[in-house]
Design an enzyme around this catalytic site. Structure first.
Site, PDB file in Angstrom:
ATOM      1  N   ASP A 206      66.666  45.639 -28.693  1.00  0.00           N
ATOM      2  CA  ASP A 206      68.236  47.003 -28.317  1.00  0.00           C
ATOM      3  C   ASP A 206      69.256  45.588 -27.999  1.00  0.00           C
ATOM      4  O   ASP A 206      69.633  44.842 -27.369  1.00  0.00           O
ATOM      5  CB  ASP A 206      68.249  47.222 -26.940  1.00  0.00           C
ATOM      6  N   HIS A 207      70.060  45.817 -28.845  1.00  0.00           N
ATOM      7  CA  HIS A 207      71.468  44.434 -29.246  1.00  0.00           C
ATOM      8  C   HIS A 207      71.737  44.199 -27.835  1.00  0.00           C
ATOM      9  O   HIS A 207      72.393  43.397 -27.635  1.00  0.00           O
ATOM     10  CB  HIS A 207      71.740  44.758 -31.190  1.00  0.00           C
ATOM     11  N   LYS A 211      74.438  40.687 -25.675  1.00  0.00           N
ATOM     12  CA  LYS A 211      75.056  40.609 -25.496  1.00  0.00           C
ATOM     13  C   LYS A 211      75.351  40.139 -23.811  1.00  0.00           C
ATOM     14  O   LYS A 211      75.062  40.425 -22.134  1.00  0.00           O
ATOM     15  CB  LYS A 211      75.788  41.908 -24.759  1.00  0.00           C
ATOM     16  N   HIS A 269      70.992  52.608 -25.751  1.00  0.00           N
ATOM     17  CA  HIS A 269      71.643  51.020 -24.894  1.00  0.00           C
ATOM     18  C   HIS A 269      72.380  51.306 -23.588  1.00  0.00           C
ATOM     19  O   HIS A 269      72.553  50.404 -23.001  1.00  0.00           O
ATOM     20  CB  HIS A 269      72.848  51.040 -26.436  1.00  0.00           C
TER      21      HIS A 269
HETATM   22  C1  BG6 Z   1      74.321  51.087 -33.397  1.00  0.00           C
HETATM   23  C2  BG6 Z   1      74.667  52.502 -33.664  1.00  0.00           C
HETATM   24  O1  BG6 Z   1      72.992  49.833 -32.555  1.00  0.00           O
HETATM   25  O2  BG6 Z   1      74.856  50.454 -32.252  1.00  0.00           O
HETATM   26  C3  BG6 Z   1      75.713  52.342 -34.380  1.00  0.00           C
HETATM   27  O3  BG6 Z   1      73.643  52.428 -34.443  1.00  0.00           O
HETATM   28  C4  BG6 Z   1      77.123  51.408 -33.094  1.00  0.00           C
HETATM   29  O4  BG6 Z   1      75.827  53.058 -34.326  1.00  0.00           O
HETATM   30  C5  BG6 Z   1      76.555  49.938 -32.785  1.00  0.00           C
HETATM   31  O5  BG6 Z   1      78.674  51.406 -34.194  1.00  0.00           O
HETATM   32  C6  BG6 Z   1      77.441  50.039 -31.331  1.00  0.00           C
HETATM   33  O6  BG6 Z   1      77.216  48.016 -31.584  1.00  0.00           O
HETATM   34  P1  BG6 Z   1      78.112  47.385 -30.313  1.00  0.00           P
HETATM   35  O7  BG6 Z   1      77.577  45.676 -30.607  1.00  0.00           O
HETATM   36  O8  BG6 Z   1      79.360  47.228 -31.314  1.00  0.00           O
HETATM   37  O9  BG6 Z   1      79.024  48.218 -29.645  1.00  0.00           O
END
Ligand code: BG6
Length: 517
Positions: A206-207, A211, A269
């Site tokens: 979960d990226h 952060k 997220h």
């Molecule tokens: C991704 C989604 O997981 O997260 C995208 O699939 C979204 O739709 C993105 O734009 C948002 O990531 P960040 O890091 O730009 O908030």
């Protein structure tokens, strides 16, 4: 005049800034990283540039190999050239030729379909070749950056080809999102993956957890005494978690139209942010202690019933409008979106956490594409003071204290306080006390993927979603998706570039209002 140490660091290309730590150069076991879907968009924009930045920092293991796998028919040299281009275009640093040459020189490519047994034989040979050359067993890290339908196929094939375990090395599996499309599919995916790998080998990405600002939430809460006494239902009035984007869906209609805003961001997220914000202090920061506490939060969130969904969730779709001074089309006019699509591009929910700390506090979560601007933040609003004794006349907008955790952009933390306006009267107005990453650390934070890839190589799963977390998150979202699927009423619309649909205010309890995006 720079000190000798600074000069050495400069010569090595490391910024001579005492406030810059970067990613620690901890010893990491020699690793062969295998990326499935190595010619795809994620590898191109995020993974390869992140790996380059780790190499630039000196954070990669001293011995590191990368094998790209995908269907395209490429030679090692073609893949190396593609990797150079991805890095040149998307790395946050201008690539250094020496670092880049050495990294790219250790890249190999295996072409084939993910369901083709002979591809796994070739992959096995390629990994063993690296071991033979180095006369040692490299750890193996299999990164699934493919269409989700291949996740279980690849995991099982790795098992069948004897690649899921190794007597002398650690083998790990990294799984990208989306992890299922509902609870049943997530259970099934977990079942198939865990029939081959042990849970402690699996790293679900979960990226948001990579952060810096999200990790800092843990430090803010658990390394400072000031917040804890207030961090509960007695002092917190409500919490808003917003992830607003100004972009539309770009060329992702194929994926997005089947997903929608709830699945795309809230299920993963935003629920991750909620857990980190509200969890109890873990006994230690080990992966399982942290995740044990996180998952308890989701277990305390009562999932709605299909009948109560209209009271706690709102969805909408963007109509044509303007962002950044440019006219932009509505969702239904985007390329690849069916004319009658009912996929939501905005979703908001009101959740409660039924435990002693949080009972009665509403948590509002919202996310949308094509809103007024990009910004992810958490706003914790405290209760108003019981009696304001100061002169109201000439006091401007006295509001309860608010703690804003800005996840991105303008990363930082700010606390609104009420202060006296200088002068003879006792008039007051809100002011902000702020901590900004930019000014306090004077450095660019590493990209989320840098930290996460490094942690997978170190075998630290703290910042990854465990199977039970993912399942608990789906259990909350499933009834909402079901209710929306049954609902035939016209979908609310909002103009691109706006604050979102009017209907979102339906979720708010009396006296609450959405923060401006
Ligand atoms: C991704 C989604 O997981 O997260 C995208 O699939 C979204 O739709 C993105 O734009 C948002 O990531 P960040 O890091 O730009 O908030």
């Amino acid at each position: 005049m720079a000190t000798v140490e600074q000069q050495i660091k400069e010569a090595e290309g490391i910024e001579a800034n005492p406030l810059v730590e970067g990613l620690e150069r901890l010893p990491v076991h020699p690793t062969t990283l295998v990326i499935f879907g190595a010619t795809g968009d994620l590898a191109h924009r995020k993974l390869l540039p992140a790996i380059y930045n780790l190499a630039h920092e000196g954070a990669l293991p001293e011995r590191f190999n990368l094998i790209g796998v995908s269907r395209s028919d490429l030679s090692d040299e073609d893949f190396q050239q593609q990797a150079r281009e991805s890095i040149a275009e998307f790395s946050r640093r201008t690539p250094d030729d020496t670092v880049l040459d050495s990294l790219v020189g250790r890249m190999r490519y295996v072409s084939g379909s993910f369901d083709d047994a002979s591809m796994y034989d070739r992959l096995r040979k390629a990994t063993e070749e690296f071991d033979r050359e180095a006369e040692m067993a490299f750890n193996r890290l299999f990164y699934l950056s493919t269409a989700p339908s291949f996740f279980p196929v690849i995991a099982e094939a790795l098992g069948e080809h004897g690649l899921a375990h190794h007597d002398e090395a650690d083998v790990r599996l990294v799984v990208e999102k989306p992890f299922g499309t509902d609870l049943d599919s997530a259970l099934e995916l977990n079942r198939r993956i865990l029939s081959v790998f042990d849970e402690n080998q699996v790293f679900r990405i979960d990226h948001y957890l990579g952060k810096e600002t999200v990790q800092n939430m843990l430090v803010l809460r658990f390394a400072n005494m000031i917040f804890e006494p207030l961090w509960n239902r007695s002092y917190v009035d409500n919490v808003q978690i917003t992830a607003a984007e100004d972009i539309g869906i770009g060329s992702r209609a194929g994926y997005y139209d089947k997903s929608g805003a709830l699945r795309d961001l809230i299920q993963n997220h935003l629920l991750q942010l909620l857990m980190i914000l509200t969890m109890e202090s873990p006994v230690s920061f080990s992966a399982n202690e942290v995740r044990d506490e996180k998952v308890k939060v989701l277990h305390a969130v009562p999932p709605p019933s299909v009948e109560t969904v209209p009271d706690m969730a709102v969805r909408a779709q963007y109509a044509a409008g303007a962002t950044g001074g440019q006219d932009v089309p509505g969702y239904l006019e985007e390329e690849g979106v069916p004319d009658d699509s009912r996929t939501e591009t905005f979703a908001a929910v009101r959740l409660h956490i039924n435990n002693w700390r949080w009972a009665g506090v509403p948590f509002y979560l919202r996310h949308g594409k094509r809103l007024a601007r990009k910004g992810t933040e958490i706003a914790v609003t405290l209760k108003p003071v019981p009696h304001l004794a100061f002169q109201q006349e000439r006091s401007v907008g006295v509001e309860p204290n608010q703690l804003i955790l800005a996840v991105q952009p303008n990363e930082g933390v700010s606390l609104s306080l009420v202060a006296k306006i200088p002068g003879a009267r006792m008039s007051v107005r809100p002011v902000n006390m702020e901590f900004l990453y930019g000014t306090s650390f004077m450095s660019q934070s590493p990209e989320a993927y840098e930290r996460l890839i490094l942690d997978t190589m170190r075998g630290d799963a703290t910042l990854f979603a465990r199977n039970d977390e993912v399942e608990a998150a789906w259990a909350i979202c499933d009834p909402i998706l079901e209710a929306w699927q049954k609902d035939t009423a016209p979908l609310p619309q909002y103009s691109a570039g706006s604050q979102g649909p009017e209907e979102a205010s339906r979720l708010l309890e009396p006296g609450h209002r959405w923060r401006a995006i």
